[in-house]
Design an enzyme around this catalytic site. Sequence first.
Site, mmCIF file in Angstrom:
data_model
loop_
_atom_site.group_PDB
_atom_site.id
_atom_site.type_symbol
_atom_site.label_atom_id
_atom_site.label_comp_id
_atom_site.label_asym_id
_atom_site.label_seq_id
_atom_site.Cartn_x
_atom_site.Cartn_y
_atom_site.Cartn_z
ATOM 1 N N ASP A 101 0.859 -1.179 0.000
ATOM 2 C CA ASP A 101 0.000 0.000 0.000
ATOM 3 C C ASP A 101 0.899 1.234 0.000
ATOM 4 O O ASP A 101 1.786 1.351 0.854
ATOM 5 C CB ASP A 101 -0.868 -0.022 1.272
ATOM 6 C CG ASP A 101 -2.268 0.471 1.031
ATOM 7 O OD1 ASP A 101 -2.405 1.606 0.540
ATOM 8 O OD2 ASP A 101 -3.220 -0.265 1.345
ATOM 9 N N ASP A 208 -2.875 4.737 -2.403
ATOM 10 C CA ASP A 208 -3.912 5.343 -1.577
ATOM 11 C C ASP A 208 -4.294 6.725 -2.108
ATOM 12 O O ASP A 208 -3.429 7.489 -2.528
ATOM 13 C CB ASP A 208 -3.321 5.487 -0.155
ATOM 14 C CG ASP A 208 -4.369 5.783 0.898
ATOM 15 O OD1 ASP A 208 -5.283 4.965 1.065
ATOM 16 O OD2 ASP A 208 -4.257 6.839 1.543
ATOM 17 N N GLU A 265 -6.422 4.178 -5.858
ATOM 18 C CA GLU A 265 -7.732 4.339 -5.239
ATOM 19 C C GLU A 265 -8.287 5.691 -5.687
ATOM 20 O O GLU A 265 -7.696 6.724 -5.403
ATOM 21 C CB GLU A 265 -7.569 4.305 -3.712
ATOM 22 C CG GLU A 265 -8.891 4.327 -2.989
ATOM 23 C CD GLU A 265 -8.763 4.830 -1.560
ATOM 24 O OE1 GLU A 265 -9.590 4.444 -0.730
ATOM 25 O OE2 GLU A 265 -7.853 5.632 -1.281
ATOM 26 N N HIS A 342 -10.747 -2.943 3.224
ATOM 27 C CA HIS A 342 -10.685 -2.603 4.647
ATOM 28 C C HIS A 342 -11.507 -1.356 4.997
ATOM 29 O O HIS A 342 -11.617 -1.014 6.168
ATOM 30 C CB HIS A 342 -9.225 -2.376 5.034
ATOM 31 C CG HIS A 342 -8.646 -1.205 4.306
ATOM 32 N ND1 HIS A 342 -8.433 -1.212 2.945
ATOM 33 C CD2 HIS A 342 -8.293 0.025 4.729
ATOM 34 C CE1 HIS A 342 -7.953 -0.047 2.576
ATOM 35 N NE2 HIS A 342 -7.865 0.726 3.636
ATOM 36 N N ASP A 343 -12.039 -0.667 3.998
ATOM 37 C CA ASP A 343 -12.862 0.531 4.250
ATOM 38 C C ASP A 343 -14.353 0.262 4.084
ATOM 39 O O ASP A 343 -15.162 1.186 4.193
ATOM 40 C CB ASP A 343 -12.494 1.650 3.258
ATOM 41 C CG ASP A 343 -11.096 2.210 3.497
ATOM 42 O OD1 ASP A 343 -10.604 2.128 4.634
ATOM 43 O OD2 ASP A 343 -10.520 2.739 2.527
HETATM 44 O O1 TEU Z 1 -9.155 5.906 1.889
HETATM 45 C C1 TEU Z 1 -9.392 7.112 1.216
HETATM 46 C C2 TEU Z 1 -10.705 7.622 0.963
HETATM 47 O O2 TEU Z 1 -10.786 8.352 0.020
HETATM 48 C C3 TEU Z 1 -11.927 7.555 1.793
HETATM 49 O O3 TEU Z 1 -13.019 7.724 0.911
HETATM 50 C C4 TEU Z 1 -12.081 6.306 2.499
HETATM 51 O O4 TEU Z 1 -12.860 5.473 1.679
HETATM 52 C C5 TEU Z 1 -12.735 6.443 3.817
HETATM 53 O O5 TEU Z 1 -12.937 5.135 4.220
HETATM 54 C C6 TEU Z 1 -14.026 7.196 3.870
HETATM 55 O O6 TEU Z 1 -15.080 6.347 4.236
HETATM 56 C C7 TEU Z 1 -7.815 5.596 2.086
HETATM 57 C C8 TEU Z 1 -7.644 4.329 2.887
HETATM 58 O O7 TEU Z 1 -8.164 3.256 2.183
HETATM 59 C C9 TEU Z 1 -8.249 4.519 4.239
HETATM 60 O O8 TEU Z 1 -8.200 3.364 5.016
HETATM 61 C C10 TEU Z 1 -7.533 5.646 4.920
HETATM 62 O O9 TEU Z 1 -8.176 5.958 6.120
HETATM 63 C C11 TEU Z 1 -7.462 6.899 4.051
HETATM 64 O O10 TEU Z 1 -7.100 6.622 2.712
HETATM 65 C C12 TEU Z 1 -6.437 7.858 4.588
HETATM 66 O O11 TEU Z 1 -5.156 7.389 4.291
#
Ligand code: TEU
Length: 573
Positions: A101, A208, A265, A342-343
């Site tokens: 990542d 990310d 992402e 994971h989100d």
């Molecule tokens: O997520 C980035 C993001 O754009 C957000 O929309 C994310 O989906 C968040 O869960 C809102 O609901 C990335 C990572 O995947 C996340 O785990 C991190 O917290 C974030 O970046 C910050 O680095």
Amino acid sequence: MTITQFPWWKQATIYQIYPASFKDSNGDGVGDLPGIISQLDYIKSLGVDAIWVCPMYDSPQYDMGYDISDYENVYPPYGTVQDMDDLIEGCHSRGIRIILDLVINHTSHLHLWFQESRSSRSSPKRDWYIWRPAKYDAAGNRKPPNNWRSNFGGSAWEWDEGTQEYYLHLFCPEQPDLNWENPLTRAAIYESAMEFWLRKGVDGFRIDTVNMYSKDPDLRDAPVIDHESEWQLAVDYYCNGPHMHTYLREVNAILAKYNAMSVGELPNTPDPAKVLKYVSARERQLNMVFNFDVVDLGFGKDQKFDTVPRSWKLDDFRTALTRTQSLISHDDAWTTVFLENHDQARSITRFGSDRTPELRNRSGKMLALMLASLSGTLYIYQGQEIGAVNAPETWDISEYKDVESSNFYNYMRARFGDGSAELQRTELALQHLARDHARLPMQWDSTKHAGFTTGEASWMRVNDDWNRCNVKRECLDKNSVLHFWKRMLTLRKKYKELLVGGRFEPLDVGNESVFAFEKRAKTTEDRAVVILNFTDKEQEHPQVDIGGLERLVGNYDEDGNRSLRPFEAVVYV
Ligand code: TEU
């Protein structure tokens, strides 16, 4: 070009690992790298081609490792750099690739770069982050430079007492945004975060927040949508900014040196024309991206958790999926297939049903069948392969550990008070959509803590269903979701041209219960039709032409006679 001539990452299924929750090897209740290494044979047995490891770098863990204090070290509870070398070697010796990542929009506030940057206004690294002077309102109150709301609530600016300026953080205050406009900063990022690991042999990166490095040059205020708040949704002001494509071409040049792959992402970007600028091969930026079209279904428009469970229609799902699948019809673009990471909360709870064991098993298989039949690179998140579901509604809110969940809950509590209808609505939304659900420990067997840890306690509570839903049990049960996933991954490989690389067309559009689509191979005459009953009730067969096709696989043993059974799913080829 036929698909077998495609680069490995187009043909791959990639298994995502969340280090904290995968497997604990030393009994401290937190997953670790030796734990991952100990399960590589299991991972291999699934039929996947690569793993993506979520951040394992050194970090104070304000956002579970997405706040990195040292790119070139490992978070000690997870292990050491030597363990990473062993993990890379353990993967490669089994023919599994490994991607890491890459979190480079921000660092931790404890990263040495930020420590230096905040040490004084004249620090040589001052400009490595985004610092601005305060504004003052008519009454002389100090205010941040603009009204942007951070992704985790509150202002996106934090006041620094020491140097009397604000710094920007699109996520936690402990995650200051790097200033990508400074070429020295970019060079340091490439060296420390990328090349350090590329030299060690990693095969690529999941990148990310790949579209947030270039912000609105004037940092203008976002329009006021929430009249009750000072802070406003500002995604249009910090996503897809003017220099994004310049920066990503540089990132691409680094990756190219090592022949490494990239998946970015890409939040807040539903417009396919914009997406194509990132993933068109001729643009030389990213190999593919994670679009949010599907996983954002049912989120509140202004605030993610300002919603009620299942507030989406099958037609919304169809439209969103069609948009991401459409990228494949451009000959030099590629796409991804996923429902979990994971989100995201668990897909069975969101898109199937976890009401009874039977419905859960059927809908888990239905989603597996659907995902394995869609075009693009397929990503599976740990636990998805055994049909994991959300934590039960009976769990107290204190079981939710994620900063996004707790910030929003505390915000609503402060605003509306205990016992308010708004707070109850928030609890329901979190039970349905919180990121925490994906972060519960992996369920390996029927021993204490589901075999995740041998210690007294695990860092997050194990889901209540561990005795029934675990790897060991599902390996023994031919009727399990796990067996079905393996079968689908084998078929996906066998029918690559059609399932991985074929053109996608939705069928019977408008049907609110049954989702049907067609796949056509690009280089052969092959055709497949996939039919999915997205409800827990019997449904009529949709009006689709399956003439000349044969049933390849389904989640019930035989075709039903007249109607589709609850969550029935079939592929005809
Ligand atoms: O997520 C980035 C993001 O754009 C957000 O929309 C994310 O989906 C968040 O869960 C809102 O609901 C990335 C990572 O995947 C996340 O785990 C991190 O917290 C974030 O970046 C910050 O680095």
